[in-house]
Design an enzyme around this catalytic site. Structure first.
Site, PDB file in Angstrom:
ATOM      1  N   ARG A  90       7.417   9.494  26.742  1.00  0.00           N
ATOM      2  CA  ARG A  90       8.553   9.262  27.656  1.00  0.00           C
ATOM      3  C   ARG A  90       9.709   8.660  26.870  1.00  0.00           C
ATOM      4  O   ARG A  90      10.462   7.834  27.380  1.00  0.00           O
ATOM      5  CB  ARG A  90       8.153   8.332  28.792  1.00  0.00           C
ATOM      6  N   ARG A 180       5.005   3.533  12.686  1.00  0.00           N
ATOM      7  CA  ARG A 180       3.894   2.722  13.175  1.00  0.00           C
ATOM      8  C   ARG A 180       2.649   2.972  12.336  1.00  0.00           C
ATOM      9  O   ARG A 180       2.574   3.947  11.592  1.00  0.00           O
ATOM     10  CB  ARG A 180       3.587   3.090  14.633  1.00  0.00           C
ATOM     11  N   ASP A 249      -0.716   2.162  17.638  1.00  0.00           N
ATOM     12  CA  ASP A 249       0.585   2.816  17.792  1.00  0.00           C
ATOM     13  C   ASP A 249       1.660   1.819  18.208  1.00  0.00           C
ATOM     14  O   ASP A 249       2.836   2.187  18.300  1.00  0.00           O
ATOM     15  CB  ASP A 249       0.502   3.971  18.803  1.00  0.00           C
TER      16      ASP A 249
END
Length: 463
Positions: A90, A180, A249
């Site tokens: 998103r 990440r 993450d």
């Protein structure tokens, strides 16, 4: 100039980890809150960001010249379980820009709509969780804790379906990058050694260029990430911050705090504290944050093994050696931080600082004392006269201690209050923007939460 010049470095250098995408078209977007000071610091004209054109950029409808907005690919361990393909479900990386100070930053959006990584999600976000990230990340920056920073929250004008229909919003945030641990896990899982190497080179160039000078540059990159994360988590612990969802993450290569989902600050001191509704097992409890961080870094080491040495046994040996830096780095930063919080001089031995700190924390836990208020005024908060006598004998500098012990933090009940009534947001921001300076009229922002609130408080991820 209304905005700085943008580029598309991540998209062009790592196309295998980027899917070109565009934000959803929202019919009636409007600015909810903009950090004007941050905008100026970054090289944006706040008035332009508030314009219709600026708002369209901040929700992902219009992209700045020179960019290729992308959804980033990454993998991750979520609550210990491995997912090989997560990615921005998103969110969008709009692109990179250079600040007036010459720093390269990402502009990144949350809640901008579905992407190829959305799986079953709708890609949208509700106003509440986006305002929470805006508030808490702003407070973290003011506290001196490395963090991604929230530039703006824009209302989308449409409803988001969760347990009920909620007003939607997009958060625009900036970061040193959005690389990440999960980025490296994804690259390693592809089996493409060239991609893994390009990702590591990209990380070195953006965050740890000194690693390039090392005999083993990729091992040195890993070590620098280990140390930066150890020091970051110490800052969380000293401030009483609970991230709430320390999946791989959600751990950056830059050493910045990222993804403020079910985050919160301690009310009463208890290492077992968990606020997140989804953390039923307490994996990410306050006191578990240091070992979880080290566990996450072990997953990074596994992903980077082919870069350490062609011989796997040798690579594992090097990775284990480098991961071992976490403990000493954490301990050194914690002792230094507690020395400052107790107002103790450098003449006091580390052993004495450690003993005083540990005994104090046991006392606070047993008394169920408010963490922030206790450190701000130890004379008033501590009832153990023996401990107070030991501390006073070290001639603590209380004024110096107050420079690192905040009086104002985004206390959980105040955050919830501001989320329920946005008219109270500005007063909360006024308090937390100067967390160490006591000011008249802000007394309620220094008060502990009511016991009735503390006993039942939970946070939610907001996805």
């Amino acid at each position: 100039m209304d905005i700085p010049a943008f580029g598309n470095r991540f998209a062009s250098e790592l196309p295998e980890m980027a899917v070109a995408w565009k934000g959803a078209a929202f019919a009636d977007p409007s600015m909810l809150v903009l950090d004007d000071a941050l905008a100026v610091e970054l090289g944006f004209d706040p008035a332009w960001l508030r314009s219709a054109e600026g708002v369209r950029m901040l929700i992902g409808t219009d992209a700045p010249a020179g960019t290729t907005p992308v959804a980033q690919a990454y993998a991750g361990h979520q609550f210990g379980g491995y997912s090989p393909r997560l990615g921005d479900g998103r969110a969008l990386l709009v692109g990179e820009f250079t600040t007036p100070d010459g720093e390269l930053k990402d502009l990144h959006l949350k809640g901008s709509g579905r992407t190829p990584f959305s799986r079953g999600g709708d890609g949208f976000a509700a106003v509440g969780p986006m305002l929470r990230e805006y508030i808490v990340s702003r407070a973290m920056h003011a506290l001196g804790i490395p963090t991604t920073r929230s530039l703006a929250v824009v209302a989308t004008g449409q409803k988001v379906r969760r347990e009920e229909n909620l007003p939607g919003a997009v958060l625009a945030r900036v970061a040193a990058s959005h690389l990440r641990v999960g980025s490296f896990q994804y690259a390693r899982a592809t089996g493409d050694s060239a991609l893994l190497k390009r990702l590591a080179d990209h990380a070195i160039d953006r965050h740890h260029p000194v690693a390039r000078e090392a005999v083993r540059p990729y091992q040195r990159l890993f070590e620098l990430v280990v140390v930066s994360q150890a020091e970051l988590v110490v800052k969380w612990m000293l401030a009483g911050f609970i991230h709430g969802v320390m999946n791989t993450d959600n751990m950056t290569i830059s050493g910045e705090t990222i993804d403020y989902g079910p985050c919160a600050f301690l009310d009463v001191f208890d290492p077992a504290t968990v606020y997140s509704s989804i953390d039923s097992g307490g994996r990410y409890a306050y006191g578990n944050q240091p070992p979880v961080a080290q566990w996450n870094l072990a997953r990074l080491a596994e992903s980077m093994l082919p870069l350490f040495d062609d011989d796997q046994e040798k690579a594992i040996e090097l990775a284990t050696e480098s991961l071992g830096l976490f403990g000493p780095a954490y301990d050194a930063a914690w002792i230094a931080g507690m020395r400052a919080k107790l107002g103790l001089s450098d003449d006091i031995s580390d052993k004495e600082v450690k003993s005083l700190s540990e005994d104090l924390l046991v006392h606070l836990r047993d008394r169920r004392a408010d963490y922030t208020s206790s450190f701000r005024d130890l004379e008033k908060s501590v009832t153990d006269e023996g401990w107070l006598a030991r501390w006073r004998s070290k001639n603590p500098d209380k004024d110096k201690a107050n420079q690192v012990n905040p009086i104002y933090i985004p206390r959980n009940h105040l955050v919830e209050e501001a989320l329920a009534d946005p008219s109270k947001l500005e007063d909360l921001l006024t308090a937390i923007d100067q967390p160490f300076t006591e000011r008249p009229g802000l007394e309620r922002y220094a008060e502990p939460a009511p016991e009735s609130f503390r006993n039942c408080y939970q946070t939610f991820c907001g996805t």
